[in-house]
Motif scaffolding. Sequence first.
Motif, PDB file in Angstrom:
ATOM      1  N   GLU A 103       0.826  -1.210   0.000  1.00  0.00           N
ATOM      2  CA  GLU A 103       0.000   0.000   0.000  1.00  0.00           C
ATOM      3  C   GLU A 103       0.858   1.256   0.000  1.00  0.00           C
ATOM      4  O   GLU A 103       0.507   2.263  -0.619  1.00  0.00           O
ATOM      5  CB  GLU A 103      -0.936   0.003   1.205  1.00  0.00           C
ATOM      6  CG  GLU A 103      -2.082  -0.986   1.074  1.00  0.00           C
ATOM      7  CD  GLU A 103      -3.100  -0.827   2.188  1.00  0.00           C
ATOM      8  OE1 GLU A 103      -2.717  -0.297   3.254  1.00  0.00           O
ATOM      9  OE2 GLU A 103      -4.267  -1.230   1.981  1.00  0.00           O
ATOM     10  N   ALA A 104       1.988   1.202   0.691  1.00  0.00           N
ATOM     11  CA  ALA A 104       2.908   2.341   0.678  1.00  0.00           C
ATOM     12  C   ALA A 104       3.425   2.576  -0.739  1.00  0.00           C
ATOM     13  O   ALA A 104       3.574   3.731  -1.186  1.00  0.00           O
ATOM     14  CB  ALA A 104       4.070   2.092   1.642  1.00  0.00           C
ATOM     15  N   ASN A 145       0.691   4.204  -2.707  1.00  0.00           N
ATOM     16  CA  ASN A 145       0.567   5.621  -2.338  1.00  0.00           C
ATOM     17  C   ASN A 145       1.677   6.460  -2.958  1.00  0.00           C
ATOM     18  O   ASN A 145       1.433   7.579  -3.436  1.00  0.00           O
ATOM     19  CB  ASN A 145       0.578   5.780  -0.820  1.00  0.00           C
ATOM     20  CG  ASN A 145      -0.676   5.215  -0.175  1.00  0.00           C
ATOM     21  OD1 ASN A 145      -1.723   5.115  -0.815  1.00  0.00           O
ATOM     22  ND2 ASN A 145      -0.582   4.833   1.088  1.00  0.00           N
ATOM     23  N   ARG A 146       2.907   5.905  -2.962  1.00  0.00           N
ATOM     24  CA  ARG A 146       4.017   6.654  -3.573  1.00  0.00           C
ATOM     25  C   ARG A 146       3.787   6.823  -5.075  1.00  0.00           C
ATOM     26  O   ARG A 146       4.030   7.896  -5.628  1.00  0.00           O
ATOM     27  CB  ARG A 146       5.337   5.921  -3.324  1.00  0.00           C
ATOM     28  CG  ARG A 146       5.878   6.045  -1.923  1.00  0.00           C
ATOM     29  CD  ARG A 146       7.362   5.676  -1.861  1.00  0.00           C
ATOM     30  NE  ARG A 146       7.601   4.309  -2.324  1.00  0.00           N
ATOM     31  CZ  ARG A 146       7.549   3.243  -1.546  1.00  0.00           C
ATOM     32  NH1 ARG A 146       7.235   3.380  -0.254  1.00  0.00           N
ATOM     33  NH2 ARG A 146       7.806   2.035  -2.027  1.00  0.00           N
ATOM     34  N   ARG A 148      -4.936  -1.689  -7.014  1.00  0.00           N
ATOM     35  CA  ARG A 148      -5.354  -1.547  -5.614  1.00  0.00           C
ATOM     36  C   ARG A 148      -6.535  -2.483  -5.313  1.00  0.00           C
ATOM     37  O   ARG A 148      -6.567  -3.154  -4.275  1.00  0.00           O
ATOM     38  CB  ARG A 148      -5.780  -0.102  -5.332  1.00  0.00           C
ATOM     39  CG  ARG A 148      -4.647   0.878  -5.077  1.00  0.00           C
ATOM     40  CD  ARG A 148      -5.255   2.224  -4.714  1.00  0.00           C
ATOM     41  NE  ARG A 148      -4.288   3.262  -4.515  1.00  0.00           N
ATOM     42  CZ  ARG A 148      -3.634   3.496  -3.374  1.00  0.00           C
ATOM     43  NH1 ARG A 148      -3.860   2.716  -2.336  1.00  0.00           N
ATOM     44  NH2 ARG A 148      -2.772   4.490  -3.284  1.00  0.00           N
ATOM     45  N   GLU A 203       0.890   6.854  -6.605  1.00  0.00           N
ATOM     46  CA  GLU A 203      -0.203   7.813  -6.790  1.00  0.00           C
ATOM     47  C   GLU A 203       0.293   9.243  -6.589  1.00  0.00           C
ATOM     48  O   GLU A 203      -0.063  10.151  -7.354  1.00  0.00           O
ATOM     49  CB  GLU A 203      -1.331   7.503  -5.812  1.00  0.00           C
ATOM     50  CG  GLU A 203      -2.554   8.398  -5.993  1.00  0.00           C
ATOM     51  CD  GLU A 203      -3.685   8.027  -5.060  1.00  0.00           C
ATOM     52  OE1 GLU A 203      -4.852   8.248  -5.429  1.00  0.00           O
ATOM     53  OE2 GLU A 203      -3.399   7.505  -3.952  1.00  0.00           O
ATOM     54  N   ASP A 204       1.111   9.459  -5.567  1.00  0.00           N
ATOM     55  CA  ASP A 204       1.663  10.793  -5.304  1.00  0.00           C
ATOM     56  C   ASP A 204       2.525  11.256  -6.480  1.00  0.00           C
ATOM     57  O   ASP A 204       2.498  12.433  -6.857  1.00  0.00           O
ATOM     58  CB  ASP A 204       2.492  10.783  -4.017  1.00  0.00           C
ATOM     59  CG  ASP A 204       1.629  10.640  -2.774  1.00  0.00           C
ATOM     60  OD1 ASP A 204       0.409  10.861  -2.877  1.00  0.00           O
ATOM     61  OD2 ASP A 204       2.180  10.288  -1.703  1.00  0.00           O
ATOM     62  N   THR A 230      -3.357   6.111 -13.702  1.00  0.00           N
ATOM     63  CA  THR A 230      -4.225   6.174 -12.525  1.00  0.00           C
ATOM     64  C   THR A 230      -5.267   5.062 -12.552  1.00  0.00           C
ATOM     65  O   THR A 230      -5.559   4.434 -11.527  1.00  0.00           O
ATOM     66  CB  THR A 230      -4.930   7.549 -12.448  1.00  0.00           C
ATOM     67  OG1 THR A 230      -3.939   8.583 -12.371  1.00  0.00           O
ATOM     68  CG2 THR A 230      -5.831   7.639 -11.223  1.00  0.00           C
TER      69      THR A 230
END
Length: 455
Positions: A30-31, A34-35, A406, A37-38, A399
């Motif tokens: 998940e990290a 998130n990275r 995800r 996505e950022d 995306t």
Amino acid sequence: MSLTATGIGSGLDISTIVQVLVDSEKIPKEALFNRTEDQINAKVSAIGTLKSEISKFQDAIEKLQSGELLSQRKVSTGDSQFFTATAGKLAQSGSYSISVERLAQAHKVGGAYAADPKAAIGEGSLDFTVNGNSFSVDIDAADDMYAIASKVNSASDNSGVVATVVKTDLGNRIVFGSEETGVANQISVTATDTSGTGLSDMFNGASLSTLVNPQDSIIYVDGQKLTSSSNTVDDAIAGVTLELTDADINSTSTLKIEQDTDAVKDNIQEFVDSYNNLISSIEKLSSYDVDSEKAAALQGDSMIRSLESQLRKMVSERVTVDGGEIALYDIGISTDRYGKLNVDSTKLEESLTNNMAMIEGLFSTPDTGLANRFDSLADNYVKTGGLIDSRNNSYTEETKRLTLQREAFSLKMEQLESRLLKQFNTMDLIVAQLNQQSAGLVERLNSLPGSISNK
């Protein structure tokens, strides 16, 4: 025997154990999501910033694409109430004495009066001629003044007549006015009746009276007379348009025309500032901070590197104008070691004063002029379906893929958690059964003769 809670048989906190095991696989992934996505969001934001700066640059160079904006003129008419003036690139600097003898007027005629504008007038046709162009309108027996005026105004072949219904102390009448001023645009009206004499009685002969005589404007430029059919006079002085507003032959006004180098200089300075802002934005969006070891969102991006390369190459190129060549540094605009533009104000002002034609060619020559080439380059990036749109589309697809990843991973973790809970609960049940069997065995052993517990 069934268990109603996990860990009863083994004494273990199975829920916590399973959660820890699941999190050990879930949290790192998940990290990573998130990275990623950022990073995508940062790139989308950076691309938006880049597009904004390119658009601002495009707005600035638009002012240099037109020869009119590069050859601006300052016009002064003092406090004259008789005319206003605008000057184009062909206007020569100079001073002119101008007086206005009379203004141009549009011809207007009115038909006979009638007490009731809603009463029918007659049946037939009205024929109009203006400046050699004719058209005809059929009138029905039931048509009143308003209907007739509407038919005239809406006629598809109307050659320049405006009809209105006017109420006066003497009654109501239809007024026909020419759309254009001047003697040449005099209106001719002929009524033809097919029943009765209503139309002829209202519009023929003495029934049709002149309200405003047509006339041409008359001006004097340095004592030279010029007659025009309009109050907009654009041929009295080359490159100058005069808008006549009042007339008095005894009053003379002075028209002064000068080259507006300040306005052109401001437009060129705006181009330089916008170019430098764009280069700064490119550097910021594609930079790498060695101390923090952090890369900007578009660091290493091929698109932004290509844009920067094309911009820097273009500012150094020479443009052929009237058989000669000219570049930005010839008019006082140079490039420093950081790729930014600097302006030598003295040299630029000198060029604007003595070499305006070449400056105009440098920027606004079709296809090869710098402003036109910069605009084409910018448009390739910011237009609908351009390079930036394509890049944004690719980010959108990334995306979408990330969202699917995800969802798939979340389902995998749910399945893992369910499987581990099932396995630990099975183990817990077995342990509980073994404990029961052990307890029963001990109890039977203790009940045997000679057992210590029986003595």
